[in-house]
Design an enzyme around this catalytic site. Structure first.
Site, PDB file in Angstrom:
ATOM      1  N   ARG A 103       0.827  -1.214   0.000  1.00 16.29           N
ATOM      2  CA  ARG A 103       0.000   0.000   0.000  1.00 16.29           C
ATOM      3  C   ARG A 103       0.855   1.255   0.000  1.00 16.29           C
ATOM      4  NH1 ARG A 103      -4.376  -2.595   4.119  1.00 16.29           N
ATOM      5  NH2 ARG A 103      -5.939  -3.247   2.586  1.00 16.29           N
ATOM      6  N   HIS A 116      -6.606  -5.883  -1.010  1.00 14.93           N
ATOM      7  CA  HIS A 116      -7.390  -6.301   0.163  1.00 14.93           C
ATOM      8  C   HIS A 116      -6.859  -7.650   0.607  1.00 14.93           C
ATOM      9  CE1 HIS A 116     -10.809  -7.439   2.703  1.00 14.93           C
ATOM     10  NE2 HIS A 116     -10.694  -8.632   2.125  1.00 14.93           N
TER      11      HIS A 116
HETATM   12  P1  CMP Z   1      -9.926  -3.258   2.812  1.00 13.27           P
HETATM   13  O1  CMP Z   1      -8.793  -3.950   3.463  1.00 13.27           O
HETATM   14  O2  CMP Z   1     -10.362  -3.708   1.486  1.00 13.27           O
HETATM   15  O3  CMP Z   1     -11.189  -3.338   3.810  1.00 13.27           O
HETATM   16  C1  CMP Z   1     -12.192  -2.344   3.847  1.00 13.27           C
HETATM   17  C2  CMP Z   1     -11.842  -1.128   3.055  1.00 13.27           C
HETATM   18  O4  CMP Z   1     -12.562   0.041   3.372  1.00 13.27           O
HETATM   19  C3  CMP Z   1     -10.403  -0.744   3.304  1.00 13.27           C
HETATM   20  O5  CMP Z   1      -9.558  -1.690   2.712  1.00 13.27           O
HETATM   21  C4  CMP Z   1     -10.362   0.659   2.689  1.00 13.27           C
HETATM   22  O6  CMP Z   1     -10.024   0.648   1.321  1.00 13.27           O
HETATM   23  C5  CMP Z   1     -11.802   1.136   2.825  1.00 13.27           C
HETATM   24  N1  CMP Z   1     -11.950   2.311   3.676  1.00 13.27           N
HETATM   25  C6  CMP Z   1     -12.410   3.496   3.272  1.00 13.27           C
HETATM   26  N2  CMP Z   1     -12.437   4.375   4.289  1.00 13.27           N
HETATM   27  C7  CMP Z   1     -11.958   3.727   5.370  1.00 13.27           C
HETATM   28  C8  CMP Z   1     -11.714   4.116   6.730  1.00 13.27           C
HETATM   29  N3  CMP Z   1     -11.990   5.347   7.166  1.00 13.27           N
HETATM   30  N4  CMP Z   1     -11.207   3.179   7.559  1.00 13.27           N
HETATM   31  C9  CMP Z   1     -10.945   1.924   7.123  1.00 13.27           C
HETATM   32  N5  CMP Z   1     -11.159   1.513   5.842  1.00 13.27           N
HETATM   33  C10 CMP Z   1     -11.641   2.394   4.977  1.00 13.27           C
END
Ligand code: CMP
Length: 133
Positions: A103, A116
């Protein structure tokens, strides 16, 4: 313990053709790619996949985003694969991700954070079944 986990290369990374680099990063770091496929999911499928986040303020945008373009879903396998994958991805927000993590290297924003990975043993089973059953 050898585990399996689900990894997704998100639309922002697929769009930039980062899949080959991301896959070789996993392999170089000891995670085997057991299965991989490129799919485009519907808004409904995305909302089912991310339902653990349904009470979060970012849920709608999250579902719109995951269904906005092709993604690559993979089953990764290796020693402590769930934690290992999360370590290789780095913090959710690319601005806070450690140097050398996916990331940090590729993420654009907290939404467009390129990858993810399942966060627990329980969710890895549910997420693998979601895409590969
Ligand atoms: P992911 O690991 O795919 O799981 C949930 C996703 O929500 C995360 O990655 C982020 O891309 C997205 N996301 C957007 N806003 C937030 C936030 N404030 N906190 C955590 N995840 C977020």
């Amino acid at each position: 313990m050898v585990e399996r986990t689900l990894s997704i290369i998100k639309p922002d990374a697929v769009e930039r053709n980062l899949d080959i680099d991301i896959k070789s990063f996993f392999k170089k770091n000891g995670l085997k790619i057991l299965k991989s496929k490129k799919v485009k999911i519907s808004r409904e499928e995305a909302s089912e996949f991310y339902k653990v986040h349904q009470t979060k303020p970012f849920y709608n945008e999250l579902c719109n985003y995951l269904s906005s373009g092709p993604i690559i879903v993979m089953i990764l396998e290796g020693e402590n694969a769930i934690a290992k994958n999360r370590q290789l991805m780095g913090a959710t927000d690319p601005l806070k991700a450690e140097d050398g993590t996916l990331r940090k290297m590729y993420g654009i924003s907290i939404d467009k954070n390129s990858v993810h990975g399942s966060d627990s043993m329980e969710n890895s089973k549910i997420e693998i079944d979601f895409f590969f059953k």
